[in-house]
Design an enzyme around this catalytic site. Structure first.
Site, PDB file in Angstrom:
ATOM      1  CG  ASP A 142      -2.069   0.925   1.093  1.00 45.68           C
ATOM      2  OD1 ASP A 142      -2.107   1.673   0.092  1.00 45.68           O
ATOM      3  OD2 ASP A 142      -2.949   0.919   1.980  1.00 45.68           O
ATOM      4  CG  ASP A 143      -0.281   4.668   0.075  1.00 48.68           C
ATOM      5  OD1 ASP A 143      -1.057   4.220  -0.775  1.00 48.68           O
ATOM      6  OD2 ASP A 143      -0.637   5.442   0.983  1.00 48.68           O
ATOM      7  CB  CYS A 197      -6.510   2.534  -1.227  1.00 52.33           C
ATOM      8  SG  CYS A 197      -5.042   3.148  -0.404  1.00 52.33           S
ATOM      9  NE  ARG A 233      -5.818  -1.241  -1.669  1.00 53.96           N
ATOM     10  CZ  ARG A 233      -4.802  -1.870  -1.067  1.00 53.96           C
ATOM     11  NH1 ARG A 233      -4.943  -3.118  -0.659  1.00 53.96           N
ATOM     12  NH2 ARG A 233      -3.679  -1.247  -0.850  1.00 53.96           N
ATOM     13  CE  LYS A 266      -6.153  -0.071   2.062  1.00 51.16           C
ATOM     14  NZ  LYS A 266      -5.382   1.179   2.030  1.00 51.16           N
ATOM     15  CG  HIS A 272      -9.809   0.501   1.241  1.00 55.24           C
ATOM     16  ND1 HIS A 272      -8.868   1.489   1.056  1.00 55.24           N
ATOM     17  CD2 HIS A 272     -10.884   1.122   1.789  1.00 55.24           C
ATOM     18  CE1 HIS A 272      -9.330   2.638   1.473  1.00 55.24           C
ATOM     19  NE2 HIS A 272     -10.555   2.442   1.934  1.00 55.24           N
ATOM     20  CB  SER A 313      -6.669   3.091   4.949  1.00 54.47           C
ATOM     21  OG  SER A 313      -6.890   3.064   3.566  1.00 54.47           O
ATOM     22  CG  HIS A 363      -1.890   3.703   3.929  1.00 49.42           C
ATOM     23  ND1 HIS A 363      -2.269   4.402   5.041  1.00 49.42           N
ATOM     24  CD2 HIS A 363      -2.731   4.078   2.936  1.00 49.42           C
ATOM     25  CE1 HIS A 363      -3.309   5.175   4.725  1.00 49.42           C
ATOM     26  NE2 HIS A 363      -3.604   5.000   3.447  1.00 49.42           N
ATOM     27  CG  ASP A 406      -2.347   0.836  -3.061  1.00 47.92           C
ATOM     28  OD1 ASP A 406      -1.183   1.235  -2.860  1.00 47.92           O
ATOM     29  OD2 ASP A 406      -3.315   1.246  -2.403  1.00 47.92           O
ATOM     30  CG  ASN A 407      -1.808   4.334  -4.162  1.00 48.22           C
ATOM     31  OD1 ASN A 407      -2.806   3.819  -3.691  1.00 48.22           O
ATOM     32  ND2 ASN A 407      -0.892   4.897  -3.387  1.00 48.22           N
ATOM     33  CE  LYS A 460      -3.127   7.419  -1.019  1.00 45.61           C
ATOM     34  NZ  LYS A 460      -3.072   6.790   0.306  1.00 45.61           N
TER      35      LYS A 460
HETATM   36 MG    MG Z   1      -2.728   3.018  -1.427  1.00 45.72          MG
END
Ligand code: MG
Length: 462
Positions: A32-33, A72, A76, A129, A131, A154, A233, A285-286, A306
């Site tokens: 994540d991130d 996010c 996803r 996660k 989400h 998150s 994240h 994811d980003n 992001k």
């Molecule tokens: Mg993310």
């Protein structure tokens, strides 16, 4: 007797290979991130990721690998369905992601990777996660997963009032770790809450442990594990073993722990002799959440992070490892997380309705049968608007905007900005004036794509 032994050995070789061709296992490690520049194999100078580097060395490291959205929830949805989130209502200008008070989620009408793979008797687990909707009707167990264990959104949500807001803590040191009580997020097992607040200091290790347990339990049948780490994240948490272990502050500690977990997963596959018939994918994811400074990651030489449709928001590391299936090498071809669904289905012998897909089957590039990716385009959507398109090396921006809270303000361009991403990966030199014919082509191409998107119920605004 000797002939019989040779015959038996040959038969077992044939059977093993047939099984390999029939049903490979898939493990997706989704961070994540985590930014394009955050791994040592993607050039980070002070973060050490020896296990991911090994994956990249033995497998394929993609340098033009994209997500379906720069935040996010929509990202996803894109990975799991092979479709742009604007097609299934998982993208919004009003609420960029799902929140603990949201009532929407991934619609039942969508078919996830897990649902496809179940057609061939795959055991399926979502760990980490989610989400894509925390209400019971949207949880992983309703979307093709046999089991789920993780934080359903998150890790900064459910922040307790009265505690300092992490968002205003740009002054905190690069090694700062909050207390777990500040973030009252739950852990859901299948559809029951089993812990709150989640002990986030051990969350990365526990996600890895559960992945390894699942692989042990299902080693005799094909399996798919979707391991979606909540980290890196913010807020950042590391276990005692890793806290303070890296030169890059707690962000580097978190990555060291994720990397260590990847190494344990590869070791498990080798111990169980499954490595010849398994593909492990590592991606994010980003791009990095830049306003958090040292607590956010790095997009390396890519612009912004992001939230943005500049490359730093949507281009991420993409590593494929599978010594029995994946030919090793660095790939400069285009690929995307949306391609995992058609690729896995192709390798598992499952038909996909390609008309409804935004993903492409990359299996021929992975196996070395082809040098060229079937994907030649990327669409950069942000909040229900098409901001940019890429075709081959060319990228046209119709709207530009930086990361949330920082970076350049939103600007609509009468003449799109044009960049050649192979010559200029940092998107520094707008060459639209020199190539008006390319701009016209990309404008037409974008219009055609916009017409293919039909209005649907927005799930993030429910
Ligand atoms: Mg993310």
């Amino acid at each position: 007797m000797r002939y019989f032994a040779i015959f038996a050995a040959l038969m077992s070789l044939i059977l093993t290979n047939t099984a390999a061709a029939a049903a490979p296992n898939f493990v997706v490690v989704f961070c994540d991130d985590l930014g394009y520049g955050d791994l040592s194999c993607y050039g980070h100078p002070s973060i050490e990721t020896p296990n991911l580097d090994r994956m990249a060395e033995e497998g394929q490291r993609w340098t033009n690998f994209y997500v379906g959205a720069s935040v996010c929830t929509p990202s996803r949805a894109a990975l799991l369905t092979g479709r742009l989130p604007v097609r299934n209502g998982m993208m919004s200008a009003k609420r960029r992601v799902l929140f603990p008070n949201s009532n929407g989620g991934l619609p039942e009408s969508e078919t996830t990777i897990a649902e496809y793979l179940r057609q061939k008797n795959y055991a399926t687990a979502a760990i980490g996660k989610w989400h894509l909707g925390h209400l019971p009707e949207f949880l992983p167990t309703r979307h093709g997963f046999d089991t789920y264990w993780g934080i359903p959104y998150s890790n900064d949500m459910d922040a307790l009032k009265g505690h300092p807001n992490y968002r205003q803590q740009s002054h905190v040191s690069a090694t700062y770790m909050p207390s777990i009580e500040q973030y009252n997020v739950p852990i859901i097992h299948d559809d029951e809450e089993v812990e709150r607040p989640a002990d986030q200091t051990t969350i990365t290790r526990r996600y890895t442990d559960r992945t390894i347990d699942f692989i042990h339990e299902h080693q005799k049948q094909p399996f798919f594990v979707y391991l979606a780490h909540n980290l890196p994240h913010i807020p950042l948490f590391a276990s005692e073993e890793f806290y303070g272990s890296s030169a890059r502050g707690i962000y580097g500690d978190v990555l060291a722990e994720i990397d260590h977990g990847v190494g344990r997963i590869l070791d498990t596959l080798e111990e169980l002799k499954l490595e010849q018939n398994t593909i492990v994918v590592f991606t994010s994811d980003n791009g990095p959440w830049l306003p958090f400074q040292a607590h956010g990651g790095s997009a390396g030489l890519l612009r912004e992070g992001k939230g943005s449709t500049f490359e730093g928001g949507m281009r991420v590391p993409g590593i494929f490892w599978g010594p029995g299936i994946v030919e090793s090498g660095t790939k400069h071809e285009l690929g995307a997380t949306m391609d995992l669904l058609p690729t896995f289905c192709s390798l598992a012998g499952i038909d996909v309705d390609s008309g409804s897909m935004d993903g492409y089957d990359l299996s021929s590039v992975l196996t070395g049968k082809s040098k060229e990716s079937p994907r030649d385009r990327i669409f950069y959507w942000r909040e229900e608007k098409l901001y940019a398109v890429r075709q081959g090396p060319w990228k046209a921006h119709f709207i530009t905007e930086g990361c949330y809270g920082i970076g350049p303000k939103r600007e609509e361009h009468e003449t799109p900005e044009l960049y050649h991403l192979e010559h200029d990966p940092s998107e520094k030199y707008n060459i639209a004036e020199r190539h008006p014919e390319v701009v016209d082509d990309l404008l037409r191409f974008a219009e055609e794509h916009r017409r293919s998107v039909k209005p649907v119920t927005n799930q993030l605004e429910r």
